[in-house]
Motif scaffolding. Structure first.
Motif, mmCIF file in Angstrom:
data_model
loop_
_atom_site.group_PDB
_atom_site.id
_atom_site.type_symbol
_atom_site.label_atom_id
_atom_site.label_comp_id
_atom_site.label_asym_id
_atom_site.label_seq_id
_atom_site.Cartn_x
_atom_site.Cartn_y
_atom_site.Cartn_z
ATOM 1 N N TYR A 143 0.812 -1.228 0.000
ATOM 2 C CA TYR A 143 0.000 0.000 0.000
ATOM 3 C C TYR A 143 0.846 1.281 0.000
ATOM 4 C CZ TYR A 143 -4.633 -2.161 0.503
ATOM 5 O OH TYR A 143 -5.795 -2.847 0.288
ATOM 6 N N PRO A 144 1.878 1.394 0.855
ATOM 7 C CA PRO A 144 2.683 2.625 0.816
ATOM 8 C C PRO A 144 3.326 2.869 -0.543
ATOM 9 C CG PRO A 144 3.113 1.419 2.840
ATOM 10 C CD PRO A 144 2.290 0.514 1.970
ATOM 11 N N PHE A 145 3.746 1.789 -1.201
ATOM 12 C CA PHE A 145 4.353 1.932 -2.533
ATOM 13 C C PHE A 145 3.327 2.441 -3.542
ATOM 14 C CE2 PHE A 145 5.740 -0.333 -6.552
ATOM 15 C CZ PHE A 145 6.688 0.619 -6.883
ATOM 16 N N LEU A 146 2.119 1.875 -3.513
ATOM 17 C CA LEU A 146 1.080 2.311 -4.446
ATOM 18 C C LEU A 146 0.677 3.764 -4.186
ATOM 19 C CD1 LEU A 146 -1.216 -0.851 -4.607
ATOM 20 C CD2 LEU A 146 0.669 -0.212 -6.107
ATOM 21 N N ASP A 147 0.577 4.139 -2.918
ATOM 22 C CA ASP A 147 0.256 5.537 -2.587
ATOM 23 C C ASP A 147 1.350 6.471 -3.093
ATOM 24 O OD1 ASP A 147 -2.083 4.778 -1.371
ATOM 25 O OD2 ASP A 147 -1.260 4.791 0.665
ATOM 26 N N ALA A 148 2.609 6.048 -2.955
ATOM 27 C CA ALA A 148 3.724 6.873 -3.425
ATOM 28 C C ALA A 148 3.691 7.033 -4.938
ATOM 29 C CB ALA A 148 5.052 6.254 -2.986
ATOM 30 N N SER B 298 3.305 10.613 -9.323
ATOM 31 C CA SER B 298 2.836 10.798 -10.701
ATOM 32 C C SER B 298 2.052 12.099 -10.876
ATOM 33 C CB SER B 298 1.962 9.615 -11.130
ATOM 34 O OG SER B 298 0.733 9.612 -10.416
ATOM 35 N N GLY B 299 1.491 12.601 -9.781
ATOM 36 C CA GLY B 299 0.738 13.845 -9.870
ATOM 37 C C GLY B 299 1.519 15.075 -9.436
ATOM 38 N N THR B 300 2.840 14.933 -9.235
ATOM 39 C CA THR B 300 3.667 16.038 -8.746
ATOM 40 C C THR B 300 4.599 16.540 -9.850
ATOM 41 O OG1 THR B 300 3.647 15.095 -6.512
ATOM 42 C CG2 THR B 300 5.327 16.754 -6.991
ATOM 43 N N GLN B 301 4.495 17.800 -10.176
ATOM 44 C CA GLN B 301 5.375 18.408 -11.164
ATOM 45 C C GLN B 301 6.614 18.997 -10.491
ATOM 46 O OE1 GLN B 301 2.456 21.119 -13.110
ATOM 47 N NE2 GLN B 301 3.033 20.087 -14.999
ATOM 48 N N GLU B 302 7.705 19.039 -11.242
ATOM 49 C CA GLU B 302 8.943 19.668 -10.780
ATOM 50 C C GLU B 302 9.401 20.628 -11.862
ATOM 51 O OE1 GLU B 302 12.077 20.721 -8.371
ATOM 52 O OE2 GLU B 302 10.310 19.518 -7.882
ATOM 53 N N GLU B 303 9.385 21.922 -11.535
ATOM 54 C CA GLU B 303 9.730 22.965 -12.494
ATOM 55 C C GLU B 303 8.899 22.841 -13.764
ATOM 56 O OE1 GLU B 303 13.925 22.878 -13.132
ATOM 57 O OE2 GLU B 303 14.400 23.533 -11.092
ATOM 58 N N GLY B 304 7.603 22.574 -13.570
ATOM 59 C CA GLY B 304 6.667 22.506 -14.676
ATOM 60 C C GLY B 304 6.688 21.225 -15.472
ATOM 61 N N GLU B 305 7.505 20.239 -15.066
ATOM 62 C CA GLU B 305 7.623 18.990 -15.812
ATOM 63 C C GLU B 305 7.020 17.832 -15.013
ATOM 64 O OE1 GLU B 305 8.750 18.616 -18.877
ATOM 65 O OE2 GLU B 305 9.190 20.760 -19.073
ATOM 66 N N LEU C 267 9.103 7.143 1.163
ATOM 67 C CA LEU C 267 8.264 7.160 -0.033
ATOM 68 C C LEU C 267 7.080 8.101 0.128
ATOM 69 C CD1 LEU C 267 8.039 3.445 -1.275
ATOM 70 C CD2 LEU C 267 9.432 5.310 -2.167
ATOM 71 N N ALA C 268 6.620 8.290 1.368
ATOM 72 C CA ALA C 268 5.491 9.184 1.601
ATOM 73 C C ALA C 268 5.834 10.635 1.303
ATOM 74 C CB ALA C 268 5.015 9.055 3.053
ATOM 75 N N ASP C 269 7.133 10.970 1.280
ATOM 76 C CA ASP C 269 7.568 12.330 0.951
ATOM 77 C C ASP C 269 7.641 12.442 -0.578
ATOM 78 O OD1 ASP C 269 8.631 14.844 0.775
ATOM 79 O OD2 ASP C 269 10.410 14.424 1.994
ATOM 80 N N THR C 270 6.473 12.565 -1.203
ATOM 81 C CA THR C 270 6.396 12.494 -2.665
ATOM 82 C C THR C 270 7.162 13.624 -3.351
ATOM 83 O OG1 THR C 270 4.273 13.665 -2.586
ATOM 84 C CG2 THR C 270 4.206 11.262 -2.663
ATOM 85 N N LYS C 271 7.220 14.786 -2.735
ATOM 86 C CA LYS C 271 7.949 15.905 -3.341
ATOM 87 C C LYS C 271 9.440 15.586 -3.430
ATOM 88 C CE LYS C 271 8.186 20.159 -4.925
ATOM 89 N NZ LYS C 271 7.579 20.514 -6.241
#
Length: 472
Positions: A180-185, A190-197, A228-232
């Motif tokens: 579950y933690p892996f799937l949540d990560a 996948s929904g987090t952008q970095e510098e617009g990418e 893994l929970a620290d998605t950023k």
């Protein structure tokens, strides 16, 4: 409430919740169930959207001319999913069970041609099986709305249960990896952008006992391993493995470092590819993820109707196969690049003359370099003209014709021009790839890939006996 009334209300809520949940996980899906309340009951069928229509002979042989399906009476839940225990019906996925509260039940749903794996869908059917048995055991009508609602939102649970089952089958019954933690990560990154990418790269989860077999390039100190929970943070680290053979290594809880090479055991791998991604067990694709959820589609274009049209021509079978491979590669390359195109497949003996840009010598699409050039030419306005000789005869070609029924102003010029053009040229099949990824296959002025809009399920009376349904 009478037993018959409870029966059909329970079936209705669970079937409708199952259908709705699977329609979001896959394409629009139907659901049906065949069941017998007691060991001596005649089987009944609930199939409000005609999923099982056309399979009457097989169902008659399996249920009416044989009693093997009844099995022995049992108080424990016995899951039925082998070919021996389930009717094998083309285009469907089946899973059933025997139990005390509901002696026999067999659930069916659509098997879509672009599914990564039927495993998560089977786990979803298993939830329906369990809810039926549970509700018939308690007979609490107040729980029925909840049962239907639960089945609408099971994507993550179905994927997780299938992963656990597959890893157990591969010998990993005793594991320290939490799924579950892996799937949540995965969904978070996948929904987090970095510098617009959007994220790109690969993250692999390896069993802690096998980390010594991983070829690390670098490892992080124990106190500096990102959770893994620290998605950023994980999203930032993915930049180090973009467009390379390197991967992020995790034990299911933290990112341990960066590695290269093959991975040991029943490892899990998430491939991030911009707005979408892919989840694997070793080399087995389980599902994809995009728009904040997991899905069964492999994100490849469904060209089944195109293959059927080619089979109806008088082309040599080897040429049909080669042409199908060429067209599939071109369509998927265009979809990945997110620009639209139109492919005109000319299957006639006498090639059609189309206005557009031509070549002194047609491009041989069996040559890798010329096929790549054809994919690049697809970016230009106009259609690509592909002949039955496996060559590209023109690009930037124009399609014209008189107005036909079925035109859809919401679909744009490519789609409507293809309708008009194919209505006037019998030997032509047109594949229209939209910039937002949908693919339409058009012949004789008709879209062969039009989705069927199933009617909404309304409350129904008690499901009929299977024998009556077959005779009707």
């Amino acid at each position: 409430m009478s037993p018959a009334a409870f029966e059909h209300i329970c079936i209705f809520h669970i079937l409708d919740g199952l259908r709705d949940g699977l329609s979001h996980f896959s394409h629009p899906s139907r659901a049906a169930v065949i069941y017998a309340r007691t060991p001596d009951s005649h089987p009944r069928i609930c199939d409000p959207q005609d999923l099982l229509r056309g399979h009457e002979p097989m169902l008659q042989d399996f249920y009416l001319y044989s009693s093997h399906w009844r099995g022995e009476g049992t108080h424990q839940m016995e899951i039925l999913e082998s070919d021996e225990d389930c009717p094998v019906l083309a285009g469907t996925i089946a899973l059933g069970a025997r139990s005390g509260p509901m002696h026999y039940q067999m659930w069916f749903t659509d098997e879509h041609p672009d599914m990564c794996s039927v495993g998560p869908t089977k786990r979803w059917l298993e939830y329906a099986v369990g809810l039926i048995a549970q509700n018939f055991s308690t007979r609490d009508v107040q729980n029925l709305d909840t049962a239907g609602f639960v089945l609408q939102h099971c994507a993550t649970h179905a994927v997780r249960d299938y992963i656990v089952d597959e890893r157990s089958r591969l010998g990993w019954l005793d594991t320290r990896v939490r799924i579950y933690p892996f799937l949540d990560a995965i969904l978070g990154v996948s929904g987090t952008q970095e510098e617009g990418e959007w994220p790109r790269g690969r993250m692999v989860v390896v069993e802690p006992a096998q980390l010594d077999q991983v070829r690390f390039i670098c490892r992080f100190p124990a106190m500096e391993q990102p959770a893994l929970a620290d998605t950023k943070h994980v999203r930032k680290l993915l930049q180090a493995v973009e467009d390379s053979g390197r991967v992020l290594i995790s034990d299911g809880q933290r990112v341990l470092g960066i590695a290269i090479g093959s991975m040991p055991g029943a490892y899990l791998a998430a491939q991030f590819s911009g707005t979408r991604g892919f989840l694997w067990i070793r080399d087995q694709l389980i599902c994809t993820f995009y728009d904040g959820d997991f899905h069964s589609s492999n994100l490849r274009a469904n060209l089944v109707q195109l293959e059927e049209q080619l089979l109806e021509t008088d082309m040599d079978m080897a040429d049909q196969h080669t042409l199908m491979q060429i067209l599939a590669l071109m369509v998927n390359r265009v979809r990945d690049r997110k620009h639209g195109c139109t492919l005109v497949i000319d299957t006639g003996e006498e090639r059609l003359s189309m206005s557009g840009q031509h070549f002194e010598t047609p491009l041989d699409l069996q040559e890798s370099s010329q096929l790549k050039l054809a994919c690049s030419l697809a970016k230009l306005d106009g259609a690509l003209h592909v002949g039955r000789d496996l060559k590209l005869h023109g690009f930037g070609c124009l399609m014209d014709g008189r107005s036909v029924p079925g035109e859809n102003r919401a679909r744009g010029a490519r789609f409507n021009s293809a309708l008009r053009f194919t209505a006037e040229h019998e030997e032509i099949v047109v594949v229209v790839v939209s910039a937002d990824r949908p693919v339409s296959i058009i012949k004789n002025g008709v879209e062969m890939t039009a989705l069927c809009n199933f009617e909404q399920i309304c409350s129904f009376v008690r499901p009929p006996l299977l024998a009556e349904w077959i005779m009707s």
